[in-house]
Design a protein around this motif. Structure first.
Motif, mmCIF file in Angstrom:
data_model
loop_
_atom_site.group_PDB
_atom_site.id
_atom_site.type_symbol
_atom_site.label_atom_id
_atom_site.label_comp_id
_atom_site.label_asym_id
_atom_site.label_seq_id
_atom_site.Cartn_x
_atom_site.Cartn_y
_atom_site.Cartn_z
ATOM 1 N N GLU A 136 1.107 -1.225 0.508
ATOM 2 C CA GLU A 136 0.248 -0.023 0.123
ATOM 3 C C GLU A 136 0.935 1.682 -0.056
ATOM 4 O O GLU A 136 0.317 1.769 -0.710
ATOM 5 N N ASN A 189 -2.103 -8.047 -0.084
ATOM 6 C CA ASN A 189 -3.719 -8.525 0.971
ATOM 7 C C ASN A 189 -2.838 -10.226 1.552
ATOM 8 O O ASN A 189 -2.728 -10.968 0.314
ATOM 9 N N GLU A 198 -11.566 -8.338 10.630
ATOM 10 C CA GLU A 198 -12.012 -6.640 10.670
ATOM 11 C C GLU A 198 -11.801 -6.422 9.474
ATOM 12 O O GLU A 198 -12.172 -5.648 8.345
ATOM 13 N N LEU A 200 -11.336 -8.162 5.092
ATOM 14 C CA LEU A 200 -12.400 -8.379 4.152
ATOM 15 C C LEU A 200 -12.915 -9.752 4.235
ATOM 16 O O LEU A 200 -14.283 -10.190 4.383
ATOM 17 N N PRO A 215 -21.491 -5.778 3.627
ATOM 18 C CA PRO A 215 -20.637 -5.366 3.108
ATOM 19 C C PRO A 215 -20.150 -4.007 1.953
ATOM 20 O O PRO A 215 -18.478 -4.506 2.302
ATOM 21 N N TYR A 217 -18.270 -2.059 -0.364
ATOM 22 C CA TYR A 217 -17.719 -0.820 -0.813
ATOM 23 C C TYR A 217 -18.029 -0.306 -1.716
ATOM 24 O O TYR A 217 -17.307 -0.921 -2.805
ATOM 25 N N ARG A 224 -7.897 -6.583 -5.773
ATOM 26 C CA ARG A 224 -6.277 -7.027 -4.250
ATOM 27 C C ARG A 224 -5.719 -8.046 -4.899
ATOM 28 O O ARG A 224 -6.827 -8.896 -5.575
ATOM 29 N N ASN A 259 -12.858 -7.633 -5.426
ATOM 30 C CA ASN A 259 -14.321 -7.701 -4.036
ATOM 31 C C ASN A 259 -15.519 -8.223 -4.649
ATOM 32 O O ASN A 259 -15.888 -8.919 -3.096
ATOM 33 N N ARG A 292 -15.282 3.838 0.926
ATOM 34 C CA ARG A 292 -14.392 3.827 1.805
ATOM 35 C C ARG A 292 -13.580 5.268 1.176
ATOM 36 O O ARG A 292 -13.309 5.237 -0.223
ATOM 37 N N HIS A 295 -10.398 5.647 -1.560
ATOM 38 C CA HIS A 295 -9.816 4.305 -1.455
ATOM 39 C C HIS A 295 -9.304 3.972 -2.361
ATOM 40 O O HIS A 295 -9.660 3.960 -3.822
ATOM 41 N N TYR A 352 -19.956 0.249 10.322
ATOM 42 C CA TYR A 352 -21.038 0.446 9.398
ATOM 43 C C TYR A 352 -22.232 1.206 9.431
ATOM 44 O O TYR A 352 -22.870 1.198 7.987
HETATM 45 P P1 TYD Z 1 -9.131 -4.617 3.856
HETATM 46 O O1 TYD Z 1 -8.794 -6.383 3.978
HETATM 47 O O2 TYD Z 1 -9.532 -3.209 4.836
HETATM 48 O O3 TYD Z 1 -7.724 -4.921 3.698
HETATM 49 P P2 TYD Z 1 -6.903 -2.893 2.803
HETATM 50 O O4 TYD Z 1 -7.917 -2.084 2.425
HETATM 51 O O5 TYD Z 1 -6.056 -2.647 3.356
HETATM 52 O O6 TYD Z 1 -6.478 -4.114 1.078
HETATM 53 O O7 TYD Z 1 -10.096 -4.479 2.261
HETATM 54 C C1 TYD Z 1 -10.159 -4.898 1.111
HETATM 55 C C2 TYD Z 1 -11.204 -4.998 0.216
HETATM 56 O O8 TYD Z 1 -12.179 -5.068 0.680
HETATM 57 C C3 TYD Z 1 -10.480 -2.845 0.403
HETATM 58 O O9 TYD Z 1 -11.359 -2.833 -1.002
HETATM 59 C C4 TYD Z 1 -12.175 -2.614 0.791
HETATM 60 C C5 TYD Z 1 -13.197 -3.241 1.029
HETATM 61 N N1 TYD Z 1 -13.458 -3.969 1.650
HETATM 62 C C6 TYD Z 1 -15.265 -4.136 1.934
HETATM 63 O O10 TYD Z 1 -15.890 -3.850 0.714
HETATM 64 N N2 TYD Z 1 -16.122 -4.753 2.446
HETATM 65 C C7 TYD Z 1 -15.249 -4.531 3.679
HETATM 66 O O11 TYD Z 1 -16.809 -4.579 4.753
HETATM 67 C C8 TYD Z 1 -13.955 -4.647 4.145
HETATM 68 C C9 TYD Z 1 -13.692 -4.697 5.613
HETATM 69 C C10 TYD Z 1 -13.569 -4.768 2.810
#
Ligand code: TYD
Ligand code: NAD
Length: 358
Positions: A136, A189, A198, A200, A215, A217, A224, A259, A292, A295, A352
């Motif tokens: 990242e 990842n 917490e 994904l 959920p 995003y 990833r 995702n 996010r 994002h 959330y």
């Molecule tokens: P995450 O596991 O938080 O890892 P990172 O942000 O470090 O890559 O998230 C992975 C991807 O999944 C990221 O693009 C955000 C998305 N995401 C969702 O869509 N919903 C969720 O509830 C979470 C936790 C992440």
């Protein structure tokens, strides 16, 4: 070999401790961890009676405690994984990220350097400090961009990524200025057993099993590059054996997925192994929620250098890794429940609610 692992009660750290004890039957391993909301001794429960392993609760920024531990344990290799790690939490409050990933991290480098300086020359020659960082720090890719590699310029875009980038620069500074023998790993990842729910994949597994919304995003198209945790740990061990001092290695899973693809794969697999009582698919629980802020669109790693220099490669396909991961969570539903403190449950439900899903 005497290995010290920071962040050892977290996800990757606890998997690494298990692998070290297994692969080096003569070794001693010291696990050092502050046990924040993300760390738990439950992650090390299966090695707690192992005489070659000990756990010390401590902060990486606590120079007095850490120097006492280093002087007593005399590690030849330090794997430094302790950090605040969740992007969403860093967006809500960057303070703990700066405190752990920059200030505490830099104090740790100072403490480790003081220990290193006092070693005999032959011990200095075999000492290595392996720092675990993230892809990242390189920012965000478009679909048409080439994957990140060791020559990619730093461009961190979230508070988490910025704090890790600062940490990488400090590691290089300690190598360059003081001659501390460091190796930096920037990995993609991770997923697998013992990941805090917490992130994904475990979050979606937990929510699906609880009959709650899943959920996603934005539009779910963010990408990833998924790395199975044991493949990552194997790369860290290879770096401790074959990594060149002062070098950086990019480590990825060569498994890019959007995702939404990941969430649908989790749902399909659960439909097979743990069908919902009313027989409908878990995919009905998917809900698109507010994106996010800032994002990052895509992360992907070109790991050619790690393959060539460390004689390592990711060997677990995403399908296979996800199957193992799901099986582990289904066998460890109590762990999933116990690992979440009240403080964490409150955080997640507030988070959330804001995103439009409860
Ligand atoms: P995450 O596991 O938080 O890892 P990172 O942000 O470090 O890559 O998230 C992975 C991807 O999944 C990221 O693009 C955000 C998305 N995401 C969702 O869509 N919903 C969720 O509830 C979470 C936790 C992440
Ligand atoms: P995690 O959140 O599961 O575990 C982090 C551990 O660090 C916890 O046990 C926590 O108690 C401990 N910790 C936090 N602050 C500390 C402090 N000040 N002193 C001592 N211990 C402290 O994280 P993880 O997913 O296992 O990540 C480990 C490392 O790998 C981190 O440095 C992270 O930035 C990096 N990384 C993770 C991923 C991933 O996908 N999980 C990807 C790339 C890089």
């Amino acid at each position: 070999m005497r290995f010290l692992v920071t962040g050892a009660a977290g996800f990757i750290g606890s998997n690494l401790v298990r692998m070290l004890l297994r692969q080096y039957p003569e070794s001693q391993v010291l696990s050092y961890d502050l046990l924040t909301y993300a760390g738990s001794l439950a992650n090390l429960a299966d090695v707690q009676d192992e005489t070659r392993h000990e756990f010390v609760k401590g902060d990486i920024g606590d120079g007095a405690l850490l120097s006492e531990i280093l002087a007593r344990f005399q590690p030849n290799v330090i794997f430094h994984l302790a950090a605040e790690t969740h992007v969403d939490r860093s967006i809500q409050s960057s303070d703990p990220f700066v405190e752990a990933n920059v200030v505490g991290h830099t104090r740790m480098l100072e403490t480790v350097y003081l220990y290193f300086k006092k070693l005999y020359e032959k011990d200095q020659q075999r000492f290595k400090f392996i720092h675990v960082s993230t892809d990242e720090v390189f920012g965000s890719l478009r679909l048409s961009d080439a994957a990140f590699d060791e020559s990619t310029a730093y461009n961190p875009l979230s508070p988490y990524a910025a704090s890790k980038a600062a940490g990488d620069h400090m590691v290089r500074a300690w190598g360059n200025t003081y001659g501390l023998p460091t190796v930096n790993i920037n990995c993609s990842n991770n997923y697998g057993p013992y990941q805090f729910p917490e992130k994904l994949i475990p979050f979606m597994i937990m929510r699906a099993l609880g009959g709650e919304s899943l959920p996603v995003y934005g539009d779910g198209k963010n990408v990833r590059d998924w790395l199975y945790v044991e493949d990552h740990c194997a790369a860290l061990i290879a770096a401790s054996e074959k990594g060149k001092i002062g070098e950086t290695y990019c480590v990825g899973g060569e498994s890019e997925r959007s995702n939404l693809q990941v969430v649908e794969m989790v749902c399909n697999a659960l439909d097979e192994v743990k069908p919902r009582v009313e027989g409908r698919t878990y995919k009905e629980q998917v809900e698109f929620v507010a994106d996010r802020p800032g994002h990052d669109f895509r992360y992907a790693i070109n790991c050619s250098k790690a393959k060539a220099d460390l004689e390592w490669m990711p060997v677990t396909s995403f399908e296979e890794g996800l199957k193992h991961t799901l099986a582990w969570y289904l066998h460890n539903v109590q762990w999933l429940d116990d690992i979440r403190s009240d403080e964490y449950r409150q955080w997640i439900s507030a988070h959330y609610k804001v995103k439009g899903s409860v």
